[in-house]
Every structure is written in C-alpha cells, then in structure tokens.
Design a protein around this motif. Sequence first.
Motif, PDB file in Angstrom:
ATOM      1  N   LYS A   1       0.852  -1.191   0.000  1.00 26.32           N
ATOM      2  CA  LYS A   1       0.000   0.000   0.000  1.00 26.32           C
ATOM      3  C   LYS A   1       0.894   1.250   0.000  1.00 26.32           C
ATOM      4  CE  LYS A   1      -3.883  -2.302   0.486  1.00 26.32           C
ATOM      5  NZ  LYS A   1      -4.840  -2.401  -0.558  1.00 26.32           N
ATOM      6  N   LYS A   2       0.278   2.394   0.051  1.00 30.12           N
ATOM      7  CA  LYS A   2       0.993   3.678   0.024  1.00 30.12           C
ATOM      8  C   LYS A   2       1.980   3.804   1.187  1.00 30.12           C
ATOM      9  CE  LYS A   2       0.984   8.409  -0.832  1.00 30.12           C
ATOM     10  NZ  LYS A   2       2.366   8.718  -0.729  1.00 30.12           N
TER      11      LYS A   2
ATOM     12  N   ASP B   1       5.861   5.334   1.487  1.00 28.39           N
ATOM     13  CA  ASP B   1       6.157   6.425   2.417  1.00 28.39           C
ATOM     14  C   ASP B   1       7.380   6.087   3.265  1.00 28.39           C
ATOM     15  OD1 ASP B   1       3.992   7.822   1.444  1.00 28.39           O
ATOM     16  OD2 ASP B   1       2.657   7.271   3.109  1.00 28.39           O
TER      17      ASP B   1
ATOM     18  N   ASP C   1       7.414   9.646  -2.966  1.00 27.71           N
ATOM     19  CA  ASP C   1       6.098  10.287  -2.971  1.00 27.71           C
ATOM     20  C   ASP C   1       5.505  10.484  -4.359  1.00 27.71           C
ATOM     21  OD1 ASP C   1       7.859  12.182  -3.835  1.00 27.71           O
ATOM     22  OD2 ASP C   1       7.265  13.728  -2.408  1.00 27.71           O
TER      23      ASP C   1
ATOM     24  N   TYR D   1       3.655   8.311  -5.946  1.00 24.21           N
ATOM     25  CA  TYR D   1       2.384   7.608  -6.047  1.00 24.21           C
ATOM     26  C   TYR D   1       1.391   8.201  -5.061  1.00 24.21           C
ATOM     27  CZ  TYR D   1       5.430   4.121  -8.249  1.00 24.21           C
ATOM     28  OH  TYR D   1       6.343   3.486  -9.034  1.00 24.21           O
ATOM     29  N   ASN D   2       0.178   8.499  -5.534  1.00 26.68           N
ATOM     30  CA  ASN D   2      -0.879   9.005  -4.658  1.00 26.68           C
ATOM     31  C   ASN D   2      -1.445   7.888  -3.801  1.00 26.68           C
ATOM     32  OD1 ASN D   2      -0.599  11.470  -6.038  1.00 26.68           O
ATOM     33  ND2 ASN D   2      -2.040  10.801  -7.595  1.00 26.68           N
ATOM     34  N   ASN D   3      -1.485   6.693  -4.367  1.00 31.08           N
ATOM     35  CA  ASN D   3      -2.007   5.531  -3.667  1.00 31.08           C
ATOM     36  C   ASN D   3      -1.425   4.290  -4.332  1.00 31.08           C
ATOM     37  OD1 ASN D   3      -3.428   4.061  -1.817  1.00 31.08           O
ATOM     38  ND2 ASN D   3      -5.431   4.863  -2.383  1.00 31.08           N
ATOM     39  N   ALA D   4      -1.509   3.166  -3.672  1.00 34.51           N
ATOM     40  CA  ALA D   4      -0.994   1.923  -4.245  1.00 34.51           C
ATOM     41  C   ALA D   4      -1.800   0.746  -3.730  1.00 34.51           C
ATOM     42  CB  ALA D   4       0.478   1.743  -3.890  1.00 34.51           C
TER      43      ALA D   4
ATOM     44  N   VAL E   1      -1.114   1.463  -9.251  1.00 33.45           N
ATOM     45  CA  VAL E   1      -0.660   2.606  -8.470  1.00 33.45           C
ATOM     46  C   VAL E   1      -1.365   3.837  -9.027  1.00 33.45           C
ATOM     47  CG1 VAL E   1       1.562   1.683  -7.749  1.00 33.45           C
ATOM     48  CG2 VAL E   1       1.404   2.858  -9.908  1.00 33.45           C
TER      49      VAL E   1
END
Length: 178
Positions: free
Chosen positions: A26-27, A31, A36, A38-41, A66
Amino acid sequence: MKKFKEFEIPFVGLKQGKHQFDFEIKKKFFDAFEFDEYNNADVKVKLILDKKSNMLELTFENKGSVNVNCDLSNEPYDQKIKGKLHLLVKFGEEYNDENEEILIIPHGEHQINVAQYIYEMIVLSVPSKRVHPGVKDGTLSTEILEKLEEFQPKEEKKNNDGETDPRWDQLKKLLTDK
C-alpha cells in the motif's frame, strides 16, 4: 530496516524446496522509502522462495495498480502494473549486492529482508511516461489539454494569393542548391 520487519524471510528453518510468501503493498510502504510519486498503491506481490542446499532462488511477481498523476494533464489515474524479478542468493564471506541478479550474504545469516527488492520491482514496473487513458482516447477534457491544443504548431500558412512566404522559399532553396 526495523520498519520492514514483515518483509524479513527466515530461511534457516525452512525445508528444501519451494515456499510461497504473499505481500500486500500500500501507500504506507512507499512512504517508508520516502517515495512520494504515487498518490495511492494497491499491489499484490507473490514471492516464491526455492531453497536449495547451497543457495536460494527468489522469484517475485507483482500485479496491481498505483495511482499516479498524468505527465501531460496532471490528472490522477490508476496505472495498472505487472512485473517480475528473479534473484539468486548465495552464501559467501561478506555481504555483496553489486550484481543486480545475485546477492551474496554471509554464511551466518539466517534471514533475508526483501523490502528493497519489492520496492525496486514495483517502481520499475511503472512506465516512465505516464499518460492518462482519457488523453489517449480523447475522453478527458481539462483546461491543460485545451491549452496544449491551442499552442500546438499549425500547418504552414499560405498567403492570401495561395503562395508561401518568400523568406521560407529562399531557405528551402538552400537545401536543394548544393
């Protein structure tokens, strides 16, 4: 590497043969690497560890998406990704990861952390040029795309009488006069 404890594979207690490990990325994972882009994964990673008497064979496979920003319109979209990575782990005198396909770890080691390899595989699975599917098929309408079309180079303009600009004609002559 304490934050990647769930990615440590203790191979000492495993029998020889193939073993499967599954990870959900996941994001939060990116992190931890301070990445940074990717906004989300939402990526599923399957790891097959083939333990042999003198080495380990690791085969990683990822599949998922992603959320990234389009390089043209800066609109976020889900980029589907799929990738594979093969890694040989051998035992030697000291740790050595200079070769991207072979990892050498000291004889006394009893586990291997695979977080870095998962991270690299996923990052390399994402295309370097990211274009929103709506840009490709023409369904996305944004202010940025309208500006790009406005500034797109036009066909060579003709004068009112149908002739081209004489300055360009002189320059074109230079190409043919050799």
